[in-house]
Enzyme design. Structure first.
Site, short mmCIF file in Angstrom:
data_model
loop_
_atom_site.label_atom_id
_atom_site.label_comp_id
_atom_site.label_asym_id
_atom_site.label_seq_id
_atom_site.Cartn_x
_atom_site.Cartn_y
_atom_site.Cartn_z
N GLY A 123 33.18 37.54 36.26
CA GLY A 123 31.80 37.14 35.92
C GLY A 123 31.06 38.06 34.97
N GLU B 175 27.66 44.09 37.06
CA GLU B 175 27.83 42.85 37.82
C GLU B 175 27.06 41.71 37.14
OE1 GLU B 175 29.46 41.10 39.51
OE2 GLU B 175 29.04 41.15 41.65
N ASP B 176 27.57 40.50 37.26
CA ASP B 176 26.87 39.36 36.67
C ASP B 176 25.62 38.99 37.48
OD1 ASP B 176 28.38 38.45 38.82
OD2 ASP B 176 29.25 36.75 37.77
N ASP C 261 23.64 38.42 44.76
CA ASP C 261 23.12 37.32 45.56
C ASP C 261 22.89 37.87 46.99
OD1 ASP C 261 22.58 34.74 46.52
OD2 ASP C 261 24.66 34.14 46.56
N ARG D 68 32.12 29.46 32.37
CA ARG D 68 31.90 30.87 31.98
C ARG D 68 31.60 31.03 30.49
NH1 ARG D 68 33.47 34.03 36.40
NH2 ARG D 68 35.28 33.31 37.56
P1 IMP Z 1 27.15 38.29 46.67
O1 IMP Z 1 28.31 39.03 47.23
O2 IMP Z 1 26.64 37.22 47.59
O3 IMP Z 1 26.02 39.20 46.20
O4 IMP Z 1 27.65 37.46 45.46
C1 IMP Z 1 28.01 38.04 44.31
C2 IMP Z 1 29.04 37.25 43.55
O5 IMP Z 1 29.02 35.85 43.83
C3 IMP Z 1 28.74 37.40 42.10
O6 IMP Z 1 29.48 38.45 41.56
C4 IMP Z 1 29.14 36.08 41.53
O7 IMP Z 1 30.48 36.15 41.14
C5 IMP Z 1 28.99 35.10 42.65
N1 IMP Z 1 27.69 34.38 42.55
C6 IMP Z 1 26.56 34.59 43.25
N2 IMP Z 1 25.58 33.73 42.89
C7 IMP Z 1 26.11 32.97 41.91
C8 IMP Z 1 25.59 31.90 41.10
O8 IMP Z 1 24.43 31.47 41.21
N3 IMP Z 1 26.45 31.38 40.19
C9 IMP Z 1 27.74 31.81 40.04
N4 IMP Z 1 28.25 32.81 40.76
C10 IMP Z 1 27.46 33.38 41.69
MG MG Z 2 30.78 38.52 40.06
#
Ligand code: IMP
Ligand code: MG
Length: 183
Positions: free
Chosen positions: A50, A104-105, A108, A172
């Site tokens: 990402g 990081e992209d 969340d 992407r």
């Molecule tokens: P987390 O572990 O819940 O913080 O999620 C992080 C990862 O989930 C990111 O590195 C993204 O790859 C993916 N992610 C979270 N939200 C989105 C979104 O809205 N679109 C696409 N990928 C997401």
């Molecule tokens: Mg990611």
């Protein structure tokens, strides 16, 4: 309004590249300030897949010496976090004793960054900082324990695609950011 289809879902325009590009300028300026006199070059750690676009745009704007490394982690299935984060591809450089800037992209829930920070500590990194393009404050679960050092842009708690972010591995390569248009 511009709508696109990615796999089986419809998305609508959300943030054009020209807008969030200015946020990248701002974050790069912060990094330049913080690392211009760094005693050792930090490692810019791109979290694949990402962050690939964000990482390259950051690098073009950063003018301090740095190493580049990558790692592959995954936590998402479809449009929701599974809460279970896995390292899918090993770290590509030795981080022992080094300062690591995790690129990081999007942050969340924060589970991915929690795992990454823990992983880097185990690998002997001197310090790790987080640099993210997007951040969803409403779903972040680590407000008291994980510092997000560099955040380009906060967004609402909705699923987005484009500029490196995928929906089931597609989308992407879209330059602008699109948001899910249903549910
Ligand atoms: P987390 O572990 O819940 O913080 O999620 C992080 C990862 O989930 C990111 O590195 C993204 O790859 C993916 N992610 C979270 N939200 C989105 C979104 O809205 N679109 C696409 N990928 C997401
Ligand atoms: Mg990611």
């Amino acid at each position: 309004m511009d709508k696109i289809k990615v796999s089986d879902k419809t998305f609508r325009t959300y943030i054009p590249y020209e807008e969030f590009s200015k946020d990248i300028d701002r974050v790069a300026a912060q990094l330049n300030k913080d690392f211009e006199n760094a005693p050792e070059p930090p490692v810019l750690l791109c979290t694949l897949n990402g962050a690939i676009m964000f990482c390259s745009e950051l690098m073009m704007r950063c003018n301090f010496p740095m190493e580049l490394a990558s790692i592959k982690v995954s936590s998402y299935a479809g449009t929701h976090s599974t809460g279970v984060v896995e390292v899918k591809q090993a770290l590509t450089c030795d981080v022992a004793g080094k300062v690591v800037i995790i690129v990081e992209d999007i942050v969340d829930t924060g589970y991915t960054m929690q795992l990454m920070k823990q992983f880097l500590e185990e690998k002997g990194a001197k310090e790790s900082r987080i640099c993210t393009l997007f951040y969803k404050p409403e779903s972040f679960k680590f407000k008291d324990s994980i510092k997000l050092d560099y955040v380009a842009r906060e967004i609402q708690n909705q699923f987005i695609v484009g500029f490196g972010l995928d929906y089931n591995e597609l989308g992407r390569n879209i330059k602008d950011i699109y948001i899910l248009d249903e549910e």
